[in-house]
Design a protein around this motif. Sequence first.
Motif, PDB file in Angstrom:
ATOM      1  N   PRO A 293     -24.122   3.374 -60.774  1.00 22.80           N
ATOM      2  CA  PRO A 293     -23.992   2.208 -61.652  1.00 22.80           C
ATOM      3  C   PRO A 293     -22.798   1.346 -61.272  1.00 22.80           C
ATOM      4  CG  PRO A 293     -23.213   4.191 -62.761  1.00 22.80           C
ATOM      5  CD  PRO A 293     -23.862   4.640 -61.483  1.00 22.80           C
ATOM      6  N   GLY A 294     -22.901   0.083 -61.562  1.00 20.33           N
ATOM      7  CA  GLY A 294     -21.794  -0.825 -61.293  1.00 20.33           C
ATOM      8  C   GLY A 294     -21.867  -1.519 -59.954  1.00 20.33           C
ATOM      9  N   ILE A 295     -22.857  -1.151 -59.112  1.00 20.75           N
ATOM     10  CA  ILE A 295     -22.954  -1.777 -57.792  1.00 20.75           C
ATOM     11  C   ILE A 295     -23.176  -3.279 -57.917  1.00 20.75           C
ATOM     12  CG2 ILE A 295     -24.314  -1.927 -55.682  1.00 20.75           C
ATOM     13  CD1 ILE A 295     -24.923   0.983 -55.850  1.00 20.75           C
ATOM     14  N   ALA A 296     -24.118  -3.671 -58.774  1.00 21.33           N
ATOM     15  CA  ALA A 296     -24.471  -5.088 -58.903  1.00 21.33           C
ATOM     16  C   ALA A 296     -23.268  -5.917 -59.346  1.00 21.33           C
ATOM     17  CB  ALA A 296     -25.628  -5.251 -59.887  1.00 21.33           C
ATOM     18  N   GLU A 297     -22.506  -5.411 -60.311  1.00 19.11           N
ATOM     19  CA  GLU A 297     -21.360  -6.160 -60.813  1.00 19.11           C
ATOM     20  C   GLU A 297     -20.290  -6.315 -59.731  1.00 19.11           C
ATOM     21  OE1 GLU A 297     -22.839  -3.662 -62.255  1.00 19.11           O
ATOM     22  OE2 GLU A 297     -23.642  -4.501 -64.134  1.00 19.11           O
ATOM     23  N   ARG A 298     -20.037  -5.245 -58.979  1.00 19.96           N
ATOM     24  CA  ARG A 298     -19.037  -5.306 -57.910  1.00 19.96           C
ATOM     25  C   ARG A 298     -19.464  -6.280 -56.829  1.00 19.96           C
ATOM     26  NH1 ARG A 298     -18.734   0.908 -56.534  1.00 19.96           N
ATOM     27  NH2 ARG A 298     -17.697   0.117 -54.645  1.00 19.96           N
ATOM     28  N   LEU A 299     -20.734  -6.243 -56.476  1.00 22.15           N
ATOM     29  CA  LEU A 299     -21.247  -7.153 -55.455  1.00 22.15           C
ATOM     30  C   LEU A 299     -21.177  -8.602 -55.931  1.00 22.15           C
ATOM     31  CD1 LEU A 299     -22.627  -7.601 -52.729  1.00 22.15           C
ATOM     32  CD2 LEU A 299     -24.826  -7.167 -53.851  1.00 22.15           C
ATOM     33  N   ASP A 300     -21.538  -8.822 -57.183  1.00 20.96           N
ATOM     34  CA  ASP A 300     -21.478 -10.184 -57.746  1.00 20.96           C
ATOM     35  C   ASP A 300     -20.060 -10.751 -57.661  1.00 20.96           C
ATOM     36  OD1 ASP A 300     -24.151 -10.253 -58.304  1.00 20.96           O
ATOM     37  OD2 ASP A 300     -23.940  -9.732 -60.425  1.00 20.96           O
ATOM     38  N   ARG A 301     -19.063  -9.945 -58.015  1.00 20.93           N
ATOM     39  CA  ARG A 301     -17.662 -10.401 -57.980  1.00 20.93           C
ATOM     40  C   ARG A 301     -17.229 -10.696 -56.548  1.00 20.93           C
ATOM     41  NH1 ARG A 301     -16.852  -6.271 -61.835  1.00 20.93           N
ATOM     42  NH2 ARG A 301     -16.017  -4.902 -60.200  1.00 20.93           N
ATOM     43  N   PHE A 302     -17.610  -9.812 -55.640  1.00 23.39           N
ATOM     44  CA  PHE A 302     -17.244  -9.953 -54.229  1.00 23.39           C
ATOM     45  C   PHE A 302     -17.777 -11.269 -53.662  1.00 23.39           C
ATOM     46  CE2 PHE A 302     -18.178  -9.040 -49.683  1.00 23.39           C
ATOM     47  CZ  PHE A 302     -16.915  -8.698 -49.259  1.00 23.39           C
ATOM     48  N   VAL A 303     -19.039 -11.556 -53.924  1.00 25.49           N
ATOM     49  CA  VAL A 303     -19.660 -12.776 -53.410  1.00 25.49           C
ATOM     50  C   VAL A 303     -19.140 -14.009 -54.141  1.00 25.49           C
ATOM     51  CG1 VAL A 303     -21.852 -14.011 -53.164  1.00 25.49           C
ATOM     52  CG2 VAL A 303     -21.719 -11.587 -52.577  1.00 25.49           C
TER      53      VAL A 303
ATOM     54  N   ARG B  88     -30.893 -11.425 -51.106  1.00 20.57           N
ATOM     55  CA  ARG B  88     -31.565 -10.234 -51.666  1.00 20.57           C
ATOM     56  C   ARG B  88     -30.603  -9.353 -52.470  1.00 20.57           C
ATOM     57  NH1 ARG B  88     -34.627  -7.750 -46.538  1.00 20.57           N
ATOM     58  NH2 ARG B  88     -32.612  -8.130 -45.604  1.00 20.57           N
ATOM     59  N   MET B  89     -29.740 -10.031 -53.244  1.00 13.57           N
ATOM     60  CA  MET B  89     -28.740  -9.283 -54.009  1.00 13.57           C
ATOM     61  C   MET B  89     -29.375  -8.395 -55.067  1.00 13.57           C
ATOM     62  SD  MET B  89     -25.566 -12.002 -54.390  1.00 13.57           S
ATOM     63  CE  MET B  89     -24.713 -10.960 -55.566  1.00 13.57           C
ATOM     64  N   GLN B  90     -30.589  -8.749 -55.503  1.00 13.91           N
ATOM     65  CA  GLN B  90     -31.224  -7.922 -56.520  1.00 13.91           C
ATOM     66  C   GLN B  90     -31.568  -6.545 -55.960  1.00 13.91           C
ATOM     67  OE1 GLN B  90     -32.613 -10.337 -54.898  1.00 13.91           O
ATOM     68  NE2 GLN B  90     -34.750  -9.939 -54.400  1.00 13.91           N
ATOM     69  N   TRP B  91     -31.827  -6.466 -54.647  1.00 19.35           N
ATOM     70  CA  TRP B  91     -32.077  -5.174 -54.017  1.00 19.35           C
ATOM     71  C   TRP B  91     -30.779  -4.464 -53.655  1.00 19.35           C
ATOM     72  CZ3 TRP B  91     -36.422  -6.848 -50.053  1.00 19.35           C
ATOM     73  CH2 TRP B  91     -37.595  -7.098 -50.769  1.00 19.35           C
TER      74      TRP B  91
ATOM     75  N   ASP C 217     -29.204  -3.071 -56.720  1.00 19.92           N
ATOM     76  CA  ASP C 217     -29.990  -2.086 -57.472  1.00 19.92           C
ATOM     77  C   ASP C 217     -30.889  -1.316 -56.504  1.00 19.92           C
ATOM     78  OD1 ASP C 217     -31.451  -0.580 -59.211  1.00 19.92           O
ATOM     79  OD2 ASP C 217     -32.496  -2.257 -60.165  1.00 19.92           O
ATOM     80  N   PRO C 218     -30.410  -0.191 -55.965  1.00 20.32           N
ATOM     81  CA  PRO C 218     -31.199   0.570 -55.004  1.00 20.32           C
ATOM     82  C   PRO C 218     -32.576   0.961 -55.528  1.00 20.32           C
ATOM     83  CG  PRO C 218     -28.948   1.373 -55.051  1.00 20.32           C
ATOM     84  CD  PRO C 218     -29.083   0.402 -56.192  1.00 20.32           C
TER      85      PRO C 218
ATOM     86  N   PRO D 164     -21.534   3.434 -51.944  1.00 20.91           N
ATOM     87  CA  PRO D 164     -21.660   3.897 -53.330  1.00 20.91           C
ATOM     88  C   PRO D 164     -22.712   4.993 -53.502  1.00 20.91           C
ATOM     89  CG  PRO D 164     -21.561   1.508 -53.261  1.00 20.91           C
ATOM     90  CD  PRO D 164     -21.720   1.966 -51.849  1.00 20.91           C
ATOM     91  N   LEU D 165     -23.810   4.892 -52.757  1.00 20.96           N
ATOM     92  CA  LEU D 165     -24.838   5.928 -52.846  1.00 20.96           C
ATOM     93  C   LEU D 165     -24.320   7.249 -52.275  1.00 20.96           C
ATOM     94  CD1 LEU D 165     -28.063   3.945 -51.853  1.00 20.96           C
ATOM     95  CD2 LEU D 165     -27.564   4.975 -54.079  1.00 20.96           C
ATOM     96  N   ALA D 166     -23.547   7.178 -51.194  1.00 24.92           N
ATOM     97  CA  ALA D 166     -22.994   8.393 -50.612  1.00 24.92           C
ATOM     98  C   ALA D 166     -22.019   9.064 -51.566  1.00 24.92           C
ATOM     99  CB  ALA D 166     -22.317   8.074 -49.286  1.00 24.92           C
ATOM    100  N   GLN D 167     -21.237   8.258 -52.292  1.00 22.87           N
ATOM    101  CA  GLN D 167     -20.338   8.844 -53.283  1.00 22.87           C
ATOM    102  C   GLN D 167     -21.154   9.475 -54.414  1.00 22.87           C
ATOM    103  OE1 GLN D 167     -16.941   6.563 -54.434  1.00 22.87           O
ATOM    104  NE2 GLN D 167     -16.628   7.670 -56.356  1.00 22.87           N
ATOM    105  N   ALA D 168     -22.206   8.796 -54.836  1.00 22.79           N
ATOM    106  CA  ALA D 168     -23.066   9.347 -55.892  1.00 22.79           C
ATOM    107  C   ALA D 168     -23.726  10.642 -55.442  1.00 22.79           C
ATOM    108  CB  ALA D 168     -24.129   8.326 -56.280  1.00 22.79           C
ATOM    109  N   ALA D 169     -23.953  10.769 -54.121  1.00 23.54           N
ATOM    110  CA  ALA D 169     -24.599  11.971 -53.583  1.00 23.54           C
ATOM    111  C   ALA D 169     -23.601  13.076 -53.254  1.00 23.54           C
ATOM    112  CB  ALA D 169     -25.392  11.610 -52.326  1.00 23.54           C
TER     113      ALA D 169
END
Length: 347
Positions: free
Chosen positions: A29-39, A53-56, A59-60, A140-145
């Motif tokens: 969680p939080g990937i979309a918000e972090r990406l939005d701020r970065f861009v 394709r920020m929606q993908w 949101d994996p 982020p996915l690797a950390q989640a894993a």
Amino acid sequence: MADLKARLVDKALAEGFAGVGVCRPDSAPGIAERLDRFVAQGRHGQMGWMAERMQWRGDPAALWPAARSVVMLAELYTPDHDPLDVLEQRDRAAVSVYAQNRDYHDIVKKRLKRVGRWLVEQEGCEIKVFVDTAPVMEKPLAQAAGLGWQGKHTNLLSRELGNWFFLGAIFTTAELEPDQPGEENCGSCTACLDICPTHAFPAPFQLDARRCISYLTIEHKGPVDEELRPLLGNRIYGCDDCLAICPWNKFAQEATEMRYLGREDLRAPALADLAKLDDAGFRAMFSGSPIKRIGRDRFVRNVAYAIGNSGDPALVSGVQGLCEDSDATVADAARWAVGRLKDGRTE
């Protein structure tokens, strides 16, 4: 499910991966918000694909809705030398460790496909494999894993592996037992932030790519801002400073894939030799290398900046001929280098 996962881990390790973890597509969680701020802050620079394709990317689970599990795998490329040593050899070029030999995309993807085919045979599931070639936020996915955590330099760190490893992902419709996410263990250390020559980290865990040497030498097209050029030093493709200084590397494991070990001609190549490369020579030298994708002009631009930072007047003759190069950016970089060398400037 536990038995299948155990056998999957054994298979991945047997294929040469150094680490394996599993998460759900929606477990970061939080990937979309972090990406939005970065861009929104423009920190992606010229990397327009970050905003596409920020929606993908954010949101994996939306990338492939049928996926039930994501298998994240770590591939070691630990150097057998200190990457910081070459920075003192100002007439030589510093090439990022990962680019000193074969392109990792091809090697990792073939290994991922072998593991993925095995999973399909065992479970009758579907898979999709990704190696830095799709809108997937691997770290982020690797950390989640459970493979590690994103350090203050934003790269992934591991207690067991250090930070010299690539990431690959297998999205699958198979139900696999997820791992516990990795926990941040940087503590009060700021070594990676302090060593950055261009101050590319506005704050811990934040990166402004527009000041990152890896971005400037690889992704950035056209002239580099004059205020940043002296800070590039002799780094002509990428930068390893924040990775190399990390204390967790004392636990780093040796790389077993020989195709990642640095070629002798790329560990500390002479700047004078690189400045002579025409398009054909560049393509021949970097066939099968990730460096090839930036093209001769951007590469020689970087070489010219490094020569300008060398403080070695003997290199003037090597870069003088580039002042009238057919590429305007190369010519600009060469004139800048000649001016600095004739003025005796090294700062």
